[in-house]
Design an enzyme around this catalytic site. Structure first.
Site, PDB file in Angstrom:
ATOM      1  N   PHE A 149       5.686   8.695 -13.496  1.00 29.70           N
ATOM      2  CA  PHE A 149       4.530   9.795 -12.980  1.00 29.70           C
ATOM      3  C   PHE A 149       5.303  10.998 -12.932  1.00 29.70           C
ATOM      4  O   PHE A 149       6.180  11.274 -13.266  1.00 29.70           O
ATOM      5  CB  PHE A 149       3.443   9.457 -11.947  1.00 29.70           C
ATOM      6  CG  PHE A 149       2.642   8.368 -12.449  1.00 29.70           C
ATOM      7  CD1 PHE A 149       1.313   8.619 -12.317  1.00 29.70           C
ATOM      8  CD2 PHE A 149       3.145   7.167 -12.649  1.00 29.70           C
ATOM      9  CE1 PHE A 149       0.259   7.528 -12.752  1.00 29.70           C
ATOM     10  CE2 PHE A 149       2.225   5.959 -13.245  1.00 29.70           C
ATOM     11  CZ  PHE A 149       0.705   6.373 -13.167  1.00 29.70           C
ATOM     12  N   ASP A 158       7.102  -6.726 -14.323  1.00 35.01           N
ATOM     13  CA  ASP A 158       8.055  -5.901 -14.423  1.00 35.01           C
ATOM     14  C   ASP A 158       9.432  -6.477 -14.791  1.00 35.01           C
ATOM     15  O   ASP A 158      10.542  -6.497 -14.221  1.00 35.01           O
ATOM     16  CB  ASP A 158       8.572  -4.792 -13.412  1.00 35.01           C
ATOM     17  CG  ASP A 158       7.308  -4.366 -12.890  1.00 35.01           C
ATOM     18  OD1 ASP A 158       6.271  -3.910 -13.679  1.00 35.01           O
ATOM     19  OD2 ASP A 158       7.119  -4.106 -11.673  1.00 35.01           O
ATOM     20  N   ASP A 204      16.342  -4.104 -13.658  1.00 41.23           N
ATOM     21  CA  ASP A 204      16.755  -4.012 -14.849  1.00 41.23           C
ATOM     22  C   ASP A 204      18.227  -4.718 -14.866  1.00 41.23           C
ATOM     23  O   ASP A 204      19.222  -4.274 -14.078  1.00 41.23           O
ATOM     24  CB  ASP A 204      17.022  -2.544 -14.980  1.00 41.23           C
ATOM     25  CG  ASP A 204      17.850  -2.602 -16.646  1.00 41.23           C
ATOM     26  OD1 ASP A 204      17.284  -2.995 -17.382  1.00 41.23           O
ATOM     27  OD2 ASP A 204      18.864  -1.952 -16.908  1.00 41.23           O
ATOM     28  N   GLU A 249       5.987   5.947 -17.230  1.00 40.32           N
ATOM     29  CA  GLU A 249       6.873   5.499 -16.504  1.00 40.32           C
ATOM     30  C   GLU A 249       7.619   3.965 -17.237  1.00 40.32           C
ATOM     31  O   GLU A 249       7.613   4.157 -18.477  1.00 40.32           O
ATOM     32  CB  GLU A 249       6.422   4.807 -15.088  1.00 40.32           C
ATOM     33  CG  GLU A 249       5.241   3.585 -15.459  1.00 40.32           C
ATOM     34  CD  GLU A 249       4.338   3.363 -14.192  1.00 40.32           C
ATOM     35  OE1 GLU A 249       4.776   4.040 -13.153  1.00 40.32           O
ATOM     36  OE2 GLU A 249       3.753   2.391 -14.256  1.00 40.32           O
TER      37      GLU A 249
END
Length: 322
Positions: free
Chosen positions: A178, A41, A104, A213
């Protein structure tokens, strides 16, 4: 319901990624990476001439992983953020996992803002938190607290937060995993906390698990481009994650794919579905509209998740391509 965050990694491995070009230049499509490239990620930024990448922490270990590179090619680990859990997390997610998810990183108004997720596998009992600094190199991160949360009473999941600055300089946060899909909320530019209504911008209502997602929005030439991850990560070489994209004239949507299908109705043009070696690419992050990062699972190394970086191009119709 299946979401992301299964077994991510066994241990830190030093390896080189065999890609196609030697150095990351404007003419290189794939960046040649070496050193410690195990990152899930990923989100990437640059401070001065130094590259920084942030990713989901290791299983059963606290902290957001932080990687550094002086040239964008050779990567090394640095101390994690949150080596110990923050006490307030358990007020919202009492059974949260030890590792924190899906950071992020973005620079805005003189600070580097890092959004992160605290949750447990398959649960909507989740939160997005915020920490920030004036210098990543300093290692001095300020706890900016809770941004947004979800509970079992919500039809969305408050993870995978991603900051976008609109054409007027206003901050927004996309998020979601989701359930009813991807959401967007405006942030106050001083507190970086939500203000206003939550907008729905993408979903997969006809998918049996509503598997969408990891939103990431970037603005370019009058369009907002929404990148998402379809299907399932975190299953090693069996992962079927893939990157899809749509665009809109407004940050709040509607977003349409290249065929004109609304992303709220399952639309999304596939940008990357992986290859023989790199399985399940996803959880993408676009930097400066010319670099895209994501993780993929290395079929030549037991499905270990690796950081991949590409130069990002745009075709004559304004759609992203490698």
């Amino acid at each position: 319901m299946v979401s992301k965050w299964k077994v991510l990694r066994r241990s830190l491995l030093l390896s080189s990624l065999f890609l196609f070009f030697i150095i990351p230049t404007a003419s290189a499509q794939f960046w040649d990476l070496s050193g410690d490239t195990m990152l899930h990620d990923p989100s990437i930024t640059k401070e001065g001439n130094t590259w920084w990448a942030f990713g989901t922490g290791e299983v059963k270990k606290n902290g957001i992983r932080v990687m550094v590179s002086n040239n964008g090619s050779y990567w090394s680990p640095t101390p994690v953020i949150f080596p110990s859990p923050l006490s307030w997390w358990k007020n919202y997610v009492p059974t949260h996992e030890t590792n924190q998810w899906a950071p992020d990183i973005q620079y805005y108004n003189g600070r580097y803002w890092l959004f992160y997720s605290v949750s447990s596998f398959g649960s909507k009992n989740s939160l997005i938190g915020l920490t920030s600094t004036t210098s990543i190199q300093s290692g001095n991160w300020r706890d900016d607290g809770l941004v947004i949360r979800s509970t079992t009473n919500n039809n969305f999941n408050a993870i995978d937060g991603d900051l976008v600055i609109d054409a007027s300089g206003e901050p927004w946060l996309s998020f979601g995993s989701f359930w009813s899909g991807i959401k967007l909320v405006k942030l106050d530019k001083y507190t970086m906390k939500p203000t206003g209504n939550i907008h729905s911008i993408a979903a997969r209502p006809n998918h049996p698990e509503h598997a969408i997602e990891a939103p990431n929005i970037t603005y370019r030439n009058g369009y907002y481009y929404l990148f998402v991850s379809f299907d399932h990560c975190c299953q090693g070489v069996n992962s079927d994650y893939k990157i899809a994209v749509g665009r809109s004239r407004q940050v709040t949507g509607p977003y349409y794919d290249r065929n004109g299908v609304n992303m709220l109705r399952g639309g999304g043009t596939i940008l990357d579905a992986g290859n023989e070696r790199w399985r399940g690419p996803g959880h993408q992050d676009v930097y400066n509209n010319n670099v895209i990062v994501r993780h993929a699972y290395d079929a030549e190394n037991n499905g270990v998740p690796r950081l991949l970086i590409n130069d990002l191009y745009w075709d004559s119709a304004g759609w992203p391509t490698y």
